[in-house]
Design a protein around this motif. Structure first.
Motif, PDB file in Angstrom:
ATOM      1  N   SER A  74     -23.649 -45.523  20.102  1.00 30.83           N
ATOM      2  CA  SER A  74     -24.168 -45.725  21.467  1.00 30.83           C
ATOM      3  C   SER A  74     -23.307 -46.711  22.226  1.00 30.83           C
ATOM      4  O   SER A  74     -23.324 -46.749  23.453  1.00 30.83           O
ATOM      5  CB  SER A  74     -25.650 -46.104  21.486  1.00 30.83           C
ATOM      6  N   ARG A  99     -20.866 -43.347  13.249  1.00 27.76           N
ATOM      7  CA  ARG A  99     -20.699 -43.636  14.674  1.00 27.76           C
ATOM      8  C   ARG A  99     -21.228 -42.474  15.528  1.00 27.76           C
ATOM      9  O   ARG A  99     -20.467 -41.715  16.136  1.00 27.76           O
ATOM     10  CB  ARG A  99     -19.215 -43.926  15.047  1.00 27.76           C
ATOM     11  N   ASN A 138     -32.730 -56.540  21.232  1.00 33.61           N
ATOM     12  CA  ASN A 138     -31.919 -57.275  20.261  1.00 33.61           C
ATOM     13  C   ASN A 138     -31.424 -58.530  20.980  1.00 33.61           C
ATOM     14  O   ASN A 138     -30.840 -58.393  22.053  1.00 33.61           O
ATOM     15  CB  ASN A 138     -30.744 -56.390  19.829  1.00 33.61           C
ATOM     16  N   SER A 183     -27.487 -44.987  13.842  1.00 33.93           N
ATOM     17  CA  SER A 183     -26.980 -46.124  13.053  1.00 33.93           C
ATOM     18  C   SER A 183     -28.054 -46.956  12.372  1.00 33.93           C
ATOM     19  O   SER A 183     -27.751 -47.688  11.437  1.00 33.93           O
ATOM     20  CB  SER A 183     -26.174 -47.079  13.942  1.00 33.93           C
ATOM     21  N   LYS A 184     -29.286 -46.905  12.865  1.00 35.43           N
ATOM     22  CA  LYS A 184     -30.296 -47.852  12.367  1.00 35.43           C
ATOM     23  C   LYS A 184     -31.286 -47.133  11.454  1.00 35.43           C
ATOM     24  O   LYS A 184     -31.097 -47.102  10.259  1.00 35.43           O
ATOM     25  CB  LYS A 184     -30.998 -48.518  13.557  1.00 35.43           C
ATOM     26  N   THR A 199     -29.685 -44.071  18.581  1.00 38.08           N
ATOM     27  CA  THR A 199     -28.536 -44.050  17.679  1.00 38.08           C
ATOM     28  C   THR A 199     -28.952 -43.550  16.297  1.00 38.08           C
ATOM     29  O   THR A 199     -30.126 -43.658  15.930  1.00 38.08           O
ATOM     30  CB  THR A 199     -27.936 -45.469  17.563  1.00 38.08           C
ATOM     31  N   ASP A 204     -32.236 -48.996  26.213  1.00 35.84           N
ATOM     32  CA  ASP A 204     -31.575 -48.893  24.917  1.00 35.84           C
ATOM     33  C   ASP A 204     -32.628 -48.976  23.815  1.00 35.84           C
ATOM     34  O   ASP A 204     -33.233 -50.027  23.594  1.00 35.84           O
ATOM     35  CB  ASP A 204     -30.548 -50.024  24.795  1.00 35.84           C
ATOM     36  N   TYR A 212     -33.594 -49.398  18.259  1.00 32.50           N
ATOM     37  CA  TYR A 212     -34.530 -49.757  17.177  1.00 32.50           C
ATOM     38  C   TYR A 212     -35.878 -49.053  17.289  1.00 32.50           C
ATOM     39  O   TYR A 212     -36.849 -49.458  16.655  1.00 32.50           O
ATOM     40  CB  TYR A 212     -34.708 -51.287  17.154  1.00 32.50           C
TER      41      TYR A 212
HETATM   42  C1  LIG Z   1     -29.478 -52.774  21.000  1.00 30.56           C
HETATM   43  C2  LIG Z   1     -28.335 -52.078  20.390  1.00 30.56           C
HETATM   44  N1  LIG Z   1     -27.795 -51.025  21.032  1.00 30.56           N
HETATM   45  C3  LIG Z   1     -26.758 -50.368  20.511  1.00 30.56           C
HETATM   46  C4  LIG Z   1     -26.199 -50.749  19.311  1.00 30.56           C
HETATM   47  C5  LIG Z   1     -24.995 -50.021  18.818  1.00 30.56           C
HETATM   48  O1  LIG Z   1     -25.325 -48.891  18.165  1.00 30.56           O
HETATM   49  P1  LIG Z   1     -24.231 -47.845  17.674  1.00 30.56           P
HETATM   50  O2  LIG Z   1     -24.017 -48.113  16.234  1.00 30.56           O
HETATM   51  O3  LIG Z   1     -24.868 -46.516  17.943  1.00 30.56           O
HETATM   52  O4  LIG Z   1     -22.979 -48.052  18.497  1.00 30.56           O
HETATM   53  C6  LIG Z   1     -26.728 -51.827  18.608  1.00 30.56           C
HETATM   54  C7  LIG Z   1     -26.130 -52.242  17.330  1.00 30.56           C
HETATM   55  O5  LIG Z   1     -26.399 -53.256  16.766  1.00 30.56           O
HETATM   56  C8  LIG Z   1     -27.818 -52.518  19.169  1.00 30.56           C
HETATM   57  O6  LIG Z   1     -28.353 -53.573  18.559  1.00 30.56           O
END
Ligand SMILES: Cc1ncc(COP(=O)(O)O)c(C=O)c1O
Length: 349
Positions: A78, A215, A152, A206-207, A204, A177, A180
């Motif tokens: 993201s 990615r 975050n 990613s989490k 994303t 965003d 989470y």
């Molecule tokens: C709030 C927030 N948005 C986006 C991201 C980035 O995510 P991505 O791994 O999809 O680039 C993070 C990563 O820590 C995040 O904390």
């Protein structure tokens, strides 16, 4: 209601430009001999360029999220979507973005790279916002408002009514965003795409999905916004391997991922209580994410102690309403237990 108009918001050079037309965009058919893209012809899993439109992966995401493919953009994380949204509407040296304080650091870095000014709106002591007040911080050059929910590093969800005020009255883009969101009880704002033409929701893999190394980040928005983002992205921004592995995970690992998320939430709630009782912890902020923000006596001392014990955490010093902050990602039950035992022996108690 606002006067949102995408055509006046998007930079004229972006509106005017023709996107790169990749070799695979210009035909349809199957069983073709590919002599178009200067690839190496001998078949391996990776001798061909990836699908620039990522259709199979988007279809799987659309199905899981209850969305349509035309409302989905995929970025190389993201983080790439954040940068591309800025490039779509922010004229360098002239425009600005609004971010909350505190929030995720990449918005600021991307804005700096794109030479966009940053307006910072301070969240209140509970890290909540007042929509009307936030809007008074914007000016005629504010192009994007970034709202991170769960935020975050503060881990809380932003209240629905206040976010709605922002969506209803801001003429630029509102990026929510939701990196989470899988750890929260709240519904995604993506359900409201039809109501708000200025809304972009980021998520994303990613989490919650455990695929940070691939990615892959998603932006959900109106078809018109998605078309603009697709124009700007590098043609082959998601590799073959990433598309393939993500697709496999989305089709075969849903139950496993749901189970892992449940365990992480359980562990988060358990350590929220346990950390709150530690003598050197002033406050643990309520969390709807897979991390906990702690306000402690001395961030540096605790951080260094944990490094010496083999645990890497994230220093969050000097953030608004939490000068001595430290952020812990929730690990496996065993990792959490070991870390907590180390904390029980911290001299700074
Ligand atoms: C709030 C927030 N948005 C986006 C991201 C980035 O995510 P991505 O791994 O999809 O680039 C993070 C990563 O820590 C995040 O904390």
């Amino acid at each position: 209601m606002n006067n949102f108009d995408l055509n006046t918001l998007v930079r004229p050079n972006i509106l005017k430009m023709a996107p790169y037309s990749s070799a695979r965009d210009e035909f349809s058919g199957s069983n073709m001999v590919f002599l178009d893209a200067n690839e190496n012809p001998w078949e391996t899993t990776n001798n061909r360029y990836p699908d620039p439109k990522q259709e199979a992966l988007k279809k799987a995401i659309a199905e899981i999220k209850g969305l349509e493919v035309k409302n989905i953009f995929l970025g190389n994380g993201s983080d790439e979507a954040i940068d591309i949204v800025m490039r779509a509407v922010g004229t360098p040296g002239k425009d600005n973005i609004l971010i909350t304080q505190p929030t995720y650091g990449v918005y600021e870095v991307s804005a700096a790279i794109n030479d966009l000014d940053i307006i910072r709106y301070p969240l209140n002591k509970n890290y909540e916002l007042d929509g009307d007040e936030l809007l008074t911080f914007t000016n005629q050059n504010t192009r994007i408002i970034f709202l991170c929910s769960p935020n975050n590093p503060t881990a809380n969800i932003l209240q629905k009514q206040e976010v709605e005020k922002v969506l209803n009255h801001f003429n630029g883009l509102v990026v929510i965003d939701e990196a989470y969101i899988d750890f929260s009880q709240e519904k995604s704002w993506s359900e409201k795409l039809g109501l708000y033409p200025n809304l972009i929701v980021l998520q994303t893999l990613s989490k919650g999905w455990g695929l940070a190394g691939l990615r892959i980040g998603m932006a959900y928005a109106s078809e018109n916004i998605i078309r603009i983002l697709n124009k700007i992205k590098p043609p082959y921004n998601i590799s073959n391997a990433s598309q393939r592995i993500a697709l496999e995970a989305l089709s075969s690992k849903r139950d496993l991922v749901a189970e892992q998320i449940d365990r992480l939430i359980e562990e988060r709630n358990k350590y929220f209580s346990l950390f709150s009782k530690l003598p050197f912890v002033k406050k643990v902020f309520p969390s709807e994410a897979n991390f906990l923000l702690l306000e402690v006596e001395n961030t540096d001392a605790l951080y260094q102690y944990l490094i010496d014990q083999g645990f890497v955490t994230r220093k969050r010093k000097g953030i608004l309403h939490c000068a001595e902050g430290i952020r812990f990602s929730i690990g496996t039950p065993e990792e959490n237990k070991n870390m907590y035992e180390a904390l029980l022996n911290f001299e700074g108690k």
